[in-house]
Write a protein that holds these residues in place. Structure first.
Motif, PDB file in Angstrom:
ATOM      1  N   GLU A 183      28.366  45.341  44.516  1.00 26.95           N
ATOM      2  CA  GLU A 183      29.803  45.586  44.503  1.00 26.95           C
ATOM      3  C   GLU A 183      30.469  44.864  43.339  1.00 26.95           C
ATOM      4  OE1 GLU A 183      31.457  44.189  48.189  1.00 26.95           O
ATOM      5  OE2 GLU A 183      30.956  42.090  47.810  1.00 26.95           O
TER       6      GLU A 183
ATOM      7  N   TYR B 225      40.862  42.106  35.742  1.00 23.49           N
ATOM      8  CA  TYR B 225      41.120  42.678  37.068  1.00 23.49           C
ATOM      9  C   TYR B 225      40.158  42.024  38.045  1.00 23.49           C
ATOM     10  CZ  TYR B 225      40.953  45.935  40.971  1.00 23.49           C
ATOM     11  OH  TYR B 225      40.973  46.481  42.224  1.00 23.49           O
ATOM     12  N   THR B 226      40.674  41.677  39.202  1.00 27.94           N
ATOM     13  CA  THR B 226      39.854  41.088  40.265  1.00 27.94           C
ATOM     14  C   THR B 226      40.098  41.877  41.541  1.00 27.94           C
ATOM     15  OG1 THR B 226      40.186  38.915  39.248  1.00 27.94           O
ATOM     16  CG2 THR B 226      39.253  38.946  41.455  1.00 27.94           C
ATOM     17  N   VAL B 227      39.040  42.179  42.261  1.00 27.28           N
ATOM     18  CA  VAL B 227      39.195  42.976  43.482  1.00 27.28           C
ATOM     19  C   VAL B 227      39.974  42.199  44.544  1.00 27.28           C
ATOM     20  CG1 VAL B 227      37.147  44.363  43.068  1.00 27.28           C
ATOM     21  CG2 VAL B 227      36.951  42.225  44.350  1.00 27.28           C
ATOM     22  N   ASP B 228      40.614  42.955  45.416  1.00 27.18           N
ATOM     23  CA  ASP B 228      41.530  42.350  46.392  1.00 27.18           C
ATOM     24  C   ASP B 228      40.850  41.330  47.298  1.00 27.18           C
ATOM     25  OD1 ASP B 228      43.614  45.310  46.962  1.00 27.18           O
ATOM     26  OD2 ASP B 228      43.650  43.757  45.408  1.00 27.18           O
TER      27      ASP B 228
ATOM     28  N   LYS C 293      40.620  38.062  45.191  1.00 26.22           N
ATOM     29  CA  LYS C 293      41.572  37.728  44.141  1.00 26.22           C
ATOM     30  C   LYS C 293      42.394  36.468  44.416  1.00 26.22           C
ATOM     31  CE  LYS C 293      44.929  40.480  43.326  1.00 26.22           C
ATOM     32  NZ  LYS C 293      45.644  41.738  43.007  1.00 26.22           N
TER      33      LYS C 293
END
Length: 124
Positions: free
Chosen positions: A46, A59-62, A65
């Protein structure tokens, strides 16, 4: 051929911090993305975070983050992942990867160049 090398994994107690580092042997002024992925034996790989060379945006996934901070040096082709407040469920092999297509993506299938991975273990 682009080589990707990660470092910085290890074992830490819950609540602790680790910083992963990655360097890619990218030459010239290329359009590229570098990204961090993670994988456990029972899950698909992932995406966690990425950086875009063109606009230097990250960008960092939720789901991480609020705890993980991604940073990079576009000119040096490096990408770091500062991981704070680590949880046992963060335990995984973490991989750094690079791609040269212009569009942003955290789909592992779109990344051609991969490092060997660095293990992160969060356990008391």
């Amino acid at each position: 051929q682009v080589q990707v090398v990660e470092s910085g994994g290890g074992s830490v107690q819950p609540g602790g911090s680790l910083t992963l580092s990655c360097r890619a042997s990218i030459s010239g002024d290329s359009t590229y993305f570098m990204a961090w992925f993670r994988q456990t034996p029972d899950k698909d790989r992932e995406g966690v975070a990425l950086i875009c060379a063109n606009d230097r945006r990250t960008y960092t996934v939720d789901f991480v983050k609020t705890r993980f901070i991604v940073s990079g040096d576009i000119d040096e082709h490096t990408l770091n992942l500062q991981m704070n407040s680590l949880k046992p469920e963060d335990t995984a092999m973490y991989y750094c990867a690079a791609k040269f297509e212009w569009w942003s993506s955290l789909s592992p299938d779109e990344y051609k160049y991969w490092g060997q991975g660095t293990q992160v273990t969060v356990s008391s």
